[in-house]
Design an enzyme around this catalytic site. Structure first.
Site, mmCIF file in Angstrom:
data_model
loop_
_atom_site.group_PDB
_atom_site.id
_atom_site.type_symbol
_atom_site.label_atom_id
_atom_site.label_comp_id
_atom_site.label_asym_id
_atom_site.label_seq_id
_atom_site.Cartn_x
_atom_site.Cartn_y
_atom_site.Cartn_z
ATOM 1 C CG ASN A 101 -0.191 -0.032 2.512
ATOM 2 O OD1 ASN A 101 0.488 0.927 2.856
ATOM 3 N ND2 ASN A 101 -0.276 -1.147 3.239
ATOM 4 C CE LYS A 147 8.958 -12.088 -13.923
ATOM 5 N NZ LYS A 147 9.690 -11.610 -15.067
ATOM 6 C CG ASP A 197 -6.148 -6.515 14.355
ATOM 7 O OD1 ASP A 197 -5.238 -5.838 14.878
ATOM 8 O OD2 ASP A 197 -7.205 -6.020 13.949
ATOM 9 C CB ILE A 198 -0.091 -6.555 14.850
ATOM 10 C CG1 ILE A 198 0.354 -7.361 13.626
ATOM 11 C CG2 ILE A 198 1.065 -6.381 15.833
ATOM 12 C CD1 ILE A 198 1.330 -6.636 12.722
ATOM 13 C CE LYS A 237 -10.343 0.555 10.717
ATOM 14 N NZ LYS A 237 -9.591 1.275 9.732
ATOM 15 C CE LYS A 266 -8.041 -2.602 14.487
ATOM 16 N NZ LYS A 266 -7.123 -3.478 13.752
HETATM 17 O O1 PMT Z 1 3.169 6.214 6.338
HETATM 18 P P1 PMT Z 1 2.539 7.510 5.901
HETATM 19 O O2 PMT Z 1 2.611 7.729 4.412
HETATM 20 O O3 PMT Z 1 3.023 8.679 6.690
HETATM 21 O O4 PMT Z 1 0.959 7.364 6.184
HETATM 22 C C1 PMT Z 1 0.526 7.272 7.511
HETATM 23 C C2 PMT Z 1 -0.722 6.381 7.634
HETATM 24 C C3 PMT Z 1 -1.862 6.983 6.836
HETATM 25 C C4 PMT Z 1 -0.436 4.970 7.114
HETATM 26 C C5 PMT Z 1 -1.069 6.342 9.174
HETATM 27 O O5 PMT Z 1 -1.346 7.639 9.602
HETATM 28 C C6 PMT Z 1 -2.287 5.460 9.426
HETATM 29 O O6 PMT Z 1 -3.408 5.896 9.396
HETATM 30 N N1 PMT Z 1 -2.056 4.140 9.717
HETATM 31 C C7 PMT Z 1 -3.108 3.149 9.941
HETATM 32 C C8 PMT Z 1 -3.647 2.685 8.614
HETATM 33 C C9 PMT Z 1 -4.940 1.916 8.747
HETATM 34 O O7 PMT Z 1 -5.944 2.299 8.312
HETATM 35 O O8 PMT Z 1 -4.884 0.863 9.399
HETATM 36 P P2 PMT Z 1 -6.155 -0.151 9.615
HETATM 37 O O9 PMT Z 1 -7.450 0.512 9.669
HETATM 38 O O10 PMT Z 1 -5.960 -1.216 8.624
HETATM 39 O O11 PMT Z 1 -5.808 -0.662 11.035
HETATM 40 C C10 PMT Z 1 -6.182 -0.001 12.237
HETATM 41 C C11 PMT Z 1 -5.082 -0.215 13.235
HETATM 42 O O12 PMT Z 1 -4.817 -1.620 13.419
HETATM 43 C C12 PMT Z 1 -3.747 0.395 12.857
HETATM 44 O O13 PMT Z 1 -3.172 0.889 14.036
HETATM 45 C C13 PMT Z 1 -2.956 -0.765 12.277
HETATM 46 O O14 PMT Z 1 -1.552 -0.589 12.468
HETATM 47 C C14 PMT Z 1 -3.477 -1.935 13.099
HETATM 48 N N2 PMT Z 1 -3.485 -3.224 12.383
HETATM 49 C C15 PMT Z 1 -4.266 -3.410 11.297
HETATM 50 C C16 PMT Z 1 -4.281 -4.655 10.671
HETATM 51 C C17 PMT Z 1 -3.481 -5.690 11.170
HETATM 52 N N3 PMT Z 1 -3.465 -6.891 10.584
HETATM 53 N N4 PMT Z 1 -2.721 -5.468 12.234
HETATM 54 C C18 PMT Z 1 -2.708 -4.262 12.854
HETATM 55 O O15 PMT Z 1 -1.992 -4.074 13.850
#
Ligand code: PMT
Length: 396
Positions: free
Chosen positions: A209, A288, A306-307, A337, A341
């Site tokens: 992403n 490949k 989900d970490i 969220k 979580k």
């Molecule tokens: O890196 P940059 O270009 O500066 O951009 C920053 C950012 C936009 C990536 C950052 O500000 C941000 O918003 N990060 C979270 C992105 C997101 O939408 O994550 P999520 O909705 O998929 O997850 C929510 C939370 O759970 C996050 O804290 C994520 O780290 C965590 N997560 C999600 C999925 C997963 N399998 N494990 C996780 O720990």
């Protein structure tokens, strides 16, 4: 402008690293600091006063008997006006002199007459640095409360490799910022994820992403500046490790999960800034994929752990902070969220604001409500987030 209103005396002593001090003046000025340069006579053999005058916008002082000070007390006036004195580069000779309280030139006299903190960035040849006399002086300076920045190890101007090289100007700036920041998280250990993950499809292709890592790295720097011991688990990004931060590089969500879970229990605070892939490829190809082997290859996806949710579920685990990037309904989706979580705090940003650039808009959501932060650079927002975390954890 992290140094707005700060007055810094930059002392430059004689050594080839003096040319790097010119860049340091620029970096300090860019952060809003008012920089007054004072040079030893030796330094002027490497870089002229004109260079520093042009970059700092102020006359440069080299002479204890400078007639520009009406009271003929340059050493007192200049050092008393300063929030800190930074000597970079500091030669072996200069360190020896100030370790012994000598005041034979303007800069050494200013150091002796100061009431503000003194930061010293040594720069010298490996043998000079390792010489017992220099090491004795280092011990004395540390005992006197002087803060040493570096030195670094690496290739030196003389062609030798080893300790003694001055920190790079960017690293010195980081150290100054860390030094001046309130230590809201002193003694805390903070674990942070940043950047994207990369889920392989075959050896050269994958699902990823647009996260650049900027937000997560800014949070890591802010936590470190606040006095925390910081571990940064980083997906693939193009940045160097922030100064003073322990970085663990990972690629996939599973690698990030393993790195985080190995350290979460001993952390006080966990901040998930990474954009972690929700799914990975179950049938990643060993070789490949070839276009001409008939049909479009099917890609099967399986869910990643989900970490953040797993860290939050740990018994006696760290204080957990999440991030949420949404394209709409920021409050509703971010709060959902946060509750799902089971975490006390989540920072919400819109996708168009958060991904990629240097700036962002954050809204902090916790149990008590919403805290919109003014649009700002990711560094400024990261500091505000750390302040909010310190308040919620009772550190502020
Ligand atoms: O890196 P940059 O270009 O500066 O951009 C920053 C950012 C936009 C990536 C950052 O500000 C941000 O918003 N990060 C979270 C992105 C997101 O939408 O994550 P999520 O909705 O998929 O997850 C929510 C939370 O759970 C996050 O804290 C994520 O780290 C965590 N997560 C999600 C999925 C997963 N399998 N494990 C996780 O720990």
């Amino acid at each position: 402008m992290e140094l707005q209103g700060k007055r810094i005396v930059l002392g430059v002593t004689g050594g080839i690293a003096a040319y790097k001090a010119a860049e340091l003046v620029r970096l300090l000025g860019k952060q809003g600091a008012e920089v007054q340069v004072a040079m030893t006579e030796g330094a002027t053999h490497f870089v002229t006063t004109t260079t520093f005058q042009a970059l700092s916008g102020k006359p440069v002082f080299t002479d204890q008997w400078d007639a520009r000070m009406p009271n003929a007390m340059a050493h007192i006036d200049l050092s008393r006006q300063a929030d800190l004195i930074l000597v970079a580069p500091a030669s072996a000779d200069f360190m020896a002199r100030i370790a012994n309280g000598l005041a034979g030139d303007l800069l050494a006299t200013m150091v002796l007459a100061r009431e503000c903190p003194l930061l010293v960035a040594p720069a010298m040849n490996l043998q000079m640095w390792e010489n017992p006399a220099t090491q004795r002086n280092v011990t004395q300076l540390l005992a006197d409360g002087v803060h040493l920045l570096g030195p670094a190890s690496g290739e030196q101007a003389c062609g030798e490799v080893g300790a003694g090289r001055m920190l790079e100007p960017e690293e010195i700036l980081e150290e100054v910022l860390a030094f001046l920041s309130p230590k809201l998280l002193a003694g805390k250990s903070v674990l942070i994820t940043a950047g994207p993950t990369f889920e392989a499809i075959d050896p050269v292709r994958g699902i990823t992403n647009l996260s650049s890592g900027r937000m997560g790295y800014a949070v890591a720097r802010a936590a470190r500046q606040a006095g925390a011991k910081v571990t940064l688990v980083s997906g693939p990004v193009g940045f160097c490790s922030p100064q003073g931060v322990d970085r663990i590089s990972v690629r996939s969500a599973l690698e990030m999960y393993a790195a985080v879970m190995a350290r979460a229990a001993e952390s006080d605070i966990f901040i998930g800034v990474a954009a972690v892939a929700d799914y990975r490829v179950a049938n990643a190809a060993e070789h490949k994929l070839k276009k001409d082997t008939g049909g479009i290859p099917p890609i099967e996806l399986v869910e990643n752990p989900d970490i953040l949710a797993e860290v939050a579920a740990l018994k006696d685990g760290p204080f957990c902070v999440g991030f949420a990037a949404e394209s709409r309904n920021l409050e509703e989706y971010a709060q959902t969220k946060r509750r799902k979580k089971n975490i006390p705090l989540i920072a919400g940003n819109l996708i168009q604001d958060g991904f990629g650039g240097d700036d962002n808009r954050l809204v902090l959501f916790d149990e008590t409500g919403n805290y919109p932060l003014a649009p700002a650079s990711k560094s400024v927002l990261a500091r505000q987030l750390i302040e909010h975390i310190a308040t919620l954890t009772g550190e502020n």
